[in-house]
Design a protein around this motif. Sequence first.
Motif, PDB file in Angstrom:
ATOM      1  N   UNK A   9      42.364  43.480  55.491  1.00  0.00           N
ATOM      2  CA  UNK A   9      41.441  42.558  54.819  1.00  0.00           C
ATOM      3  C   UNK A   9      40.624  43.287  53.767  1.00  0.00           C
ATOM      4  N   UNK A  10      40.205  44.521  54.076  1.00  0.00           N
ATOM      5  CA  UNK A  10      39.438  45.282  53.090  1.00  0.00           C
ATOM      6  C   UNK A  10      40.285  45.612  51.875  1.00  0.00           C
ATOM      7  N   UNK A  11      41.552  45.954  52.118  1.00  0.00           N
ATOM      8  CA  UNK A  11      42.437  46.242  50.989  1.00  0.00           C
ATOM      9  C   UNK A  11      42.594  44.996  50.120  1.00  0.00           C
ATOM     10  N   UNK A  13      40.438  42.582  49.770  1.00  0.00           N
ATOM     11  CA  UNK A  13      39.199  42.371  49.020  1.00  0.00           C
ATOM     12  C   UNK A  13      39.121  43.320  47.830  1.00  0.00           C
ATOM     13  N   UNK A  14      39.523  44.580  48.054  1.00  0.00           N
ATOM     14  CA  UNK A  14      39.484  45.555  46.961  1.00  0.00           C
ATOM     15  C   UNK A  14      40.418  45.147  45.833  1.00  0.00           C
ATOM     16  N   UNK A  15      41.620  44.723  46.200  1.00  0.00           N
ATOM     17  CA  UNK A  15      42.575  44.334  45.155  1.00  0.00           C
ATOM     18  C   UNK A  15      42.080  43.095  44.408  1.00  0.00           C
ATOM     19  N   UNK A  16      41.425  42.188  45.137  1.00  0.00           N
ATOM     20  CA  UNK A  16      40.878  40.996  44.484  1.00  0.00           C
ATOM     21  C   UNK A  16      39.802  41.382  43.477  1.00  0.00           C
ATOM     22  N   UNK A  17      38.923  42.320  43.880  1.00  0.00           N
ATOM     23  CA  UNK A  17      37.867  42.768  42.964  1.00  0.00           C
ATOM     24  C   UNK A  17      38.467  43.478  41.755  1.00  0.00           C
ATOM     25  N   UNK A  18      39.500  44.299  41.996  1.00  0.00           N
ATOM     26  CA  UNK A  18      40.156  44.990  40.871  1.00  0.00           C
ATOM     27  C   UNK A  18      40.758  43.961  39.918  1.00  0.00           C
TER      28      UNK A  18
ATOM     29  N   UNK B   7      47.383  51.820  51.751  1.00  0.00           N
ATOM     30  CA  UNK B   7      46.191  51.188  51.171  1.00  0.00           C
ATOM     31  C   UNK B   7      45.614  52.064  50.067  1.00  0.00           C
ATOM     32  N   UNK B  11      45.157  51.156  46.117  1.00  0.00           N
ATOM     33  CA  UNK B  11      43.879  51.168  45.407  1.00  0.00           C
ATOM     34  C   UNK B  11      43.943  52.114  44.208  1.00  0.00           C
ATOM     35  N   UNK B  14      45.788  50.496  41.558  1.00  0.00           N
ATOM     36  CA  UNK B  14      44.974  49.434  40.960  1.00  0.00           C
ATOM     37  C   UNK B  14      43.963  49.997  39.975  1.00  0.00           C
ATOM     38  N   UNK B  18      43.612  49.388  35.843  1.00  0.00           N
ATOM     39  CA  UNK B  18      42.445  49.110  35.013  1.00  0.00           C
ATOM     40  C   UNK B  18      42.266  50.149  33.924  1.00  0.00           C
ATOM     41  N   UNK B  94      32.551  42.813  39.516  1.00  0.00           N
ATOM     42  CA  UNK B  94      33.561  43.160  40.505  1.00  0.00           C
ATOM     43  C   UNK B  94      32.955  43.806  41.743  1.00  0.00           C
ATOM     44  N   UNK B  97      31.192  41.120  43.790  1.00  0.00           N
ATOM     45  CA  UNK B  97      32.172  40.324  44.520  1.00  0.00           C
ATOM     46  C   UNK B  97      32.702  41.084  45.716  1.00  0.00           C
ATOM     47  N   UNK B  98      32.988  42.383  45.491  1.00  0.00           N
ATOM     48  CA  UNK B  98      33.518  43.189  46.590  1.00  0.00           C
ATOM     49  C   UNK B  98      32.497  43.342  47.702  1.00  0.00           C
ATOM     50  N   UNK B 101      32.383  40.179  49.684  1.00  0.00           N
ATOM     51  CA  UNK B 101      33.571  40.059  50.542  1.00  0.00           C
ATOM     52  C   UNK B 101      33.476  41.020  51.722  1.00  0.00           C
ATOM     53  N   UNK B 102      32.970  42.241  51.436  1.00  0.00           N
ATOM     54  CA  UNK B 102      32.823  43.243  52.492  1.00  0.00           C
ATOM     55  C   UNK B 102      31.870  42.749  53.576  1.00  0.00           C
ATOM     56  N   UNK B 105      33.544  40.023  55.563  1.00  0.00           N
ATOM     57  CA  UNK B 105      34.581  40.492  56.484  1.00  0.00           C
ATOM     58  C   UNK B 105      33.942  41.196  57.679  1.00  0.00           C
TER      59      UNK B 105
END
Lengths: 149, 198
Positions: A9-11, A13-18, B7, B11, B14, B18, B94, B97-98, B101-102, B105
């Motif tokens: 889930x954290x991954x 969220x991170x990808x969504x933010x990116x 993961x 990241x 990703x 960017x 961003x 938002x993160x 979400x954090x 979760x």
Amino acid sequence: MNPATFQTLMLAATLFAIGIVGFLSRKNMILMFLSVELMLAAVAMNFIAFGAHYQNYQGQLFAVLILTIASCEAAIGLALVVSLFKRKATLDIAAWSDLRETDREANVEVPVEQNEPIESYPVLTPAGTDPLVNPVRVSKDGALDTLKA
Amino acid sequence: MLLFFYSCLAVFAGVGFLAFRQPIYSALSFAAVVLATCGVFVMNDAPYLAAATMIVYTGATIIVFLFVLMFAQRSRLQLYDLSRNAPVWSIVIGMLLFSFLFAAIREISIEPPAPHVPSQVAELGKLMFTDFIWTVEIVGLLLLVATIAAIVIAQDAQNDPAEKTESGINVSPALVPVPSASAQTAKRVASARPGGNR
């Protein structure tokens, strides 16, 4: 919570933010579109995580549906990008700022201030003979023949 | 452990997506993100989804995107790829938002996981073609409609008769670049160089 579920889930969220950072900051239309695809993939990952958590196949099924929607979106979006490119011959999103709200100021492209042009450039010493002064011609037997001007 | 590795890979790719200036590199790092995502899917008992994502995203979508990028892009970097649109603000948004979400979760409490049974693709297929058969059919129809729509949209751009007769609005003919500040800048840079605009 299961640590694997939490991590997935954290991954996501991170990808969504990116993805949203890329969508807001990129100027290339295709890359903005790819950012949206990234956000969609992140959402699909949530389904996978919860499906694995509950040992339930419906999460995977919904991820398959999201995958299908993503490919539809890619097809139509790319067709739109191509037709926009054919109109203005650029992928710059600022070329379409005419579509903004009427009470907004135009997001005028501020040209990046280039560095000062270099004052002196390196000079190469001319080598060999100057062909304008000493033209070189190939004679009939193939030997190089230098004519004195 | 392997999940953490995948993961981190996703990241990092990703962030590369960017950060790269060259759009081709960005698209390729998007492909890397999707491949790492496939690893995460395998770790989460979804081998079918991993294969399907690899085929659909990396095999089809990214390749088509790369085709369009190559078709639209000169080898030289365009001016709009060199700069970012409000980078600080978008990073702030961003991060916000993160963090939301954090927090969300961390907040949720879901039931402890069900006892683990090894994943079987046949079960997924059974579910897909019994309980959710109508959903699958509708999504297939949507795919067909999207295909037709893509063909129609791509054709319209080529020979649109309405383009010239459109109520006084003179749509500029295709492939005429608008002289903009960026073009002038490019010209100035070119004249400052000894070799011109190579």
